[in-house]
Design an enzyme around this catalytic site. Structure first.
Site, PDB file in Angstrom:
ATOM      1  N   ASP A  22       1.045  -1.303  -0.381  1.00 54.75           N
ATOM      2  CA  ASP A  22       0.029  -0.099   0.389  1.00 54.75           C
ATOM      3  C   ASP A  22       0.939   1.558  -0.005  1.00 54.75           C
ATOM      4  O   ASP A  22       0.543   2.242   1.067  1.00 54.75           O
ATOM      5  CB  ASP A  22      -1.027  -0.130   1.188  1.00 54.75           C
ATOM      6  CG  ASP A  22      -1.934  -1.307   0.950  1.00 54.75           C
ATOM      7  OD1 ASP A  22      -2.208  -2.127   0.024  1.00 54.75           O
ATOM      8  OD2 ASP A  22      -2.421  -1.618   2.801  1.00 54.75           O
ATOM      9  N   GLU A 178     -10.943   0.445  -4.326  1.00 51.84           N
ATOM     10  CA  GLU A 178     -10.250   1.521  -2.924  1.00 51.84           C
ATOM     11  C   GLU A 178      -9.063   1.929  -2.885  1.00 51.84           C
ATOM     12  O   GLU A 178      -9.124   1.980  -4.178  1.00 51.84           O
ATOM     13  CB  GLU A 178     -10.206  -0.236  -1.939  1.00 51.84           C
ATOM     14  CG  GLU A 178      -9.322  -0.970  -2.457  1.00 51.84           C
ATOM     15  CD  GLU A 178      -8.484  -2.508  -1.792  1.00 51.84           C
ATOM     16  OE1 GLU A 178     -10.019  -2.235  -1.048  1.00 51.84           O
ATOM     17  OE2 GLU A 178      -8.186  -3.489  -2.584  1.00 51.84           O
TER      18      GLU A 178
END
Length: 503
Positions: A22, A178
């Site tokens: 991420d 997302e």
């Protein structure tokens, strides 16, 4: 007359190997900074610095105080901190992240990204994960979360200003929109998201609009990055973030995995940080080809900082790369009790216990060697490869014996044991990648555990299949962590070294 050194023409992907998922990146002047998810580990959110986007050095952990990070004992593996966004705005660094096991969405600031970072500003009115921050021309701060929805906030107080609004949520039918990131680039606002789930169908898509809250027009070539349905050696590509270089070029950092072995392919290092160039066509971003060896950026690459191999624990504080599950109380982990040694005082009675005393570093190479000089005179402990409480291998010493233990799902067993002389012992764990796949069920690597004598001879007590310490078996979002631990009394560790072994 000496000639100027030749410019490097290639670099290796991933640019930050091992469990560093991420990624979020920002630029301040000619310096780049990057942050990653850390899930159930403390300290949280590793922060890196680079001058060339290729060579990264960890400069700290943003959440390194208990007042910043609550990870209660009930925090599950792969709980904790999800998907930070790191930004530089108005002379300050901003980091927003979701603690799914504690305070929800929280925001931190710093004048120096190496720290210290502030205590958290809580955002009780911001619901959802993967929060993003963006500012428009009049100073309005927009917070966008997975789903995808958006709300205006006061980043200094955490107050929400108005009601959340739904935005473009990606390809119809694609699951898990997302990792939103919102940018003003030229005349458009761009909304970058991940979709398809963080497994093999992961990808990155983008839309654009005239205002920060839309309406958004999707790119006709979405997804702009995915390796789904291919035999590419880098899979699960997604969760990207864009950054512009000082020369005007554009780049994307994103996560990916490197599966090994037979079917379905097992990745053991977790999701790693990769880099790719971005060009623009018709005011849409086009991500360049991604490969393990990439063409270098057009600027000179920095001399890479040597990754630390050995830690002799001579400093009063642990190096930035050492992490522990959920918490690390000083009374259970210190370098101040015995000069030049790391002292670990047991809490949990085994690595099955969420409160085990363990200090580990992310495994960053498929083939590597980890060694530790461990003195168990006052307790019991050793050296472990941890994925979570239900998936770990360890070599443990106490009372003149070493033994190898394995936990695989509901099964726990002593695999092998042998006597050793009293006193400190060198414990060793080697991982060796599978070089040639000869049948579909072949695992990704072999994990060998044993002891090393004074001449450096490695006595292997057990060689175990590495597939059981992989995401495809264990599940979740993390990767392997290797390091010393204590499960009874106090265990002292003189040194640990961890180094790559050429495949």
């Amino acid at each position: 007359m000496s000639s100027a050194p030749e410019r490097d023409t290639t670099f290796n992907n991933p640019v930050i190997p091992g469990f560093h998922p991420d990624p979020s990146v920002c630029r301040a002047g000619e310096d780049y900074y990057l942050a990653c998810s850390s899930f159930e580990y403390f300290p949280g959110i590793p922060v890196f610095h680079s001058r060339d986007l290729v060579h990264w050095t960890q400069i700290g952990n943003a959440l390194d105080r208990p007042s910043q990070l609550r990870l209660p004992p009930g925090t599950p593996a792969s709980g904790g901190l999800y998907a930070p966004t790191l930004r530089h705005h108005d002379g300050r660094f901003w980091l927003i992240v979701t603690n799914v096991s504690g305070d929800g969405n929280v925001l931190f600031t710093a004048t120096d990204p190496a720290g210290p970072w502030s205590d958290p500003v809580r955002l009780p009115g911001v619901h959802g994960i993967d929060p993003d921050l963006a500012w428009d021309e009049d100073g309005t701060c927009w917070c966008t979360v997975a789903g995808v929805s958006q709300v205006r906030i006061d980043p200094y107080t955490g107050e929400t200003l108005g009601e959340p609004q739904r935005l473009w949520s990606g390809t119809p039918g694609a699951k898990a929109p997302e990792a939103p990131h919102l940018y003003r680039i030229g005349e458009y606002w761009y909304l970058l998201i991940a979709e398809g789930g963080t497994e093999r169908c992961h990808g990155v898509s983008i839309a654009r609009g005239r205002t920060p809250n839309g309406p958004f027009e999707p790119c006709p070539d979405n997804p702009i990055l995915t390796h789904r349905g291919t035999e590419h050696p880098i899979q699960n590509t997604g969760h990207g973030d864009l950054v512009q270089g000082p020369d005007g070029s554009w780049w994307m950092v994103f996560l990916g995995v490197r599966p090994r072995g037979g079917t379905p392919g097992w990745h053991v290092l977790g999701r790693e940080t990769f880099l790719a160039p971005v060009n623009w066509t018709d005011r849409w971003p086009v991500v360049g080809e991604v490969s393990p060896v990439m063409a270098a950026p057009p600027w000179p690459l920095e001399e890479p900082a040597a990754r630390p191999v050995r830690d002799d624990f001579d400093l009063s504080e642990l190096a930035h790369y050492w992490i522990s599950p959920r918490s690390r109380p000083a009374e259970h982990c210190t370098t101040k009790e015995r000069a030049g040694w790391l002292s670990l005082r047991a809490r949990g009675g085994s690595l099955d216990d969420p409160e085990v005393t363990l200090v580990g570093r992310r495994q960053q190479h498929h083939s590597c060697r980890t060694r530790a000089l461990v003195d168990p005179a006052e307790g019991r402990g050793g050296l472990a490869v941890r994925f979570d409480e239900e998936h770990h291998y360890e070599i443990e010493t106490a009372d003149g014996e070493v033994r190898v233990l394995a936990r695989i799902g509901p099964l726990r067993s002593v695999v092998a044991s042998r006597p050793v002389a009293a006193g400190p012992v060198v414990l060793r764990i080697d991982t060796a990648v599978t070089r040639e796949v000869t049948e579909a069920r072949q695992g990704p690597d072999t994990v060998s555990l044993g002891v090393e004598d004074a001449k450096g001879t490695f006595d292997v007590l057990a060689a175990l299949d590495g597939r059981y310490l992989s995401t495809e078996v264990a599940g979740g979002f993390t990767g392997r962590v290797i390091g010393p631990y204590a499960v009874a009394g106090t265990v002292h560790v003189d040194w640990v070294d961890h180094e790559e072994v050429p495949d």
